[in-house]
Scaffold this motif. Structure first.
Motif, short mmCIF file in Angstrom:
data_model
loop_
_atom_site.label_atom_id
_atom_site.label_comp_id
_atom_site.label_asym_id
_atom_site.label_seq_id
_atom_site.Cartn_x
_atom_site.Cartn_y
_atom_site.Cartn_z
N VAL A 24 40.34 34.22 -38.93
CA VAL A 24 39.87 32.85 -38.78
C VAL A 24 39.75 32.50 -37.30
N GLU A 25 40.74 32.88 -36.52
CA GLU A 25 40.71 32.61 -35.08
C GLU A 25 39.54 33.34 -34.41
N HIS A 26 39.27 34.57 -34.83
CA HIS A 26 38.15 35.33 -34.28
C HIS A 26 36.82 34.66 -34.63
N LEU A 27 36.68 34.21 -35.86
CA LEU A 27 35.46 33.53 -36.29
C LEU A 27 35.26 32.25 -35.49
N ALA A 28 36.31 31.47 -35.31
CA ALA A 28 36.21 30.22 -34.54
C ALA A 28 35.81 30.52 -33.10
N ALA A 29 36.38 31.54 -32.50
CA ALA A 29 36.03 31.91 -31.12
C ALA A 29 34.59 32.36 -31.02
N GLU A 64 32.67 22.84 -33.97
CA GLU A 64 31.31 22.38 -33.76
C GLU A 64 30.41 23.60 -33.55
N ILE A 65 29.35 23.70 -34.38
CA ILE A 65 28.46 24.86 -34.30
C ILE A 65 27.02 24.39 -34.06
N PRO A 66 26.19 25.25 -33.44
CA PRO A 66 24.77 24.92 -33.30
C PRO A 66 24.08 25.02 -34.65
N ALA A 67 23.11 24.14 -34.87
CA ALA A 67 22.36 24.14 -36.13
C ALA A 67 20.97 23.57 -35.86
N VAL A 68 20.05 23.88 -36.75
CA VAL A 68 18.71 23.30 -36.64
C VAL A 68 18.68 22.02 -37.47
#
Length: 111
Positions: A24-29, A64-68
């Motif tokens: 989970v930490e790796h995915l968040a990073a 917070e992630i980038p999205a279209v």
């Protein structure tokens, strides 16, 4: 009246029931790094696509992630920054609030 096992509420998921592990930490990073890579871009293409989408951010699992804007790509790792103007009809209509803009080469979504 007898109680059925299915009627018992399931335990609520939360920090106590599911500690954050290394995956989970790796995915968040990874998602944070992707957001910083796209930070200066106003638009993006999805993979090798030719349509340019407007970028925004969304919160996913507390990150917070980038999205279209049109939500055509749920995977932020597929987004490629683009300096061109937004050509996605859905992104443009959601930004302007009208569906009247027609982009050459795209079919009209509604009449």
């Amino acid at each position: 009246m007898t109680e059925h096992p299915a009627s018992e509420p399931a335990p609520a998921p939360g920090p106590a029931s599911a500690p954050a592990g290394p995956d989970v930490e790796h995915l968040a990073a990874t998602l944070r790094r992707r957001r910083s890579e796209l930070a200066g871009a106003k638009a993006a293409r999805i993979g090798d696509g030719s349509i340019v989408h407007e970028l925004t951010t969304r919160v996913w699992v507390g990150v917070e992630i980038p999205a279209v804007v049109c939500a055509a790509a749920p995977d932020p790792m597929r987004l490629r920054p683009s300096g061109g103007p937004v050509t996605c009809l859905r992104c443009r209509s959601r930004r302007s609030g009208s569906g009247g803009e027609q982009v050459p080469g795209q079919e009209r979504l509604w009449s």
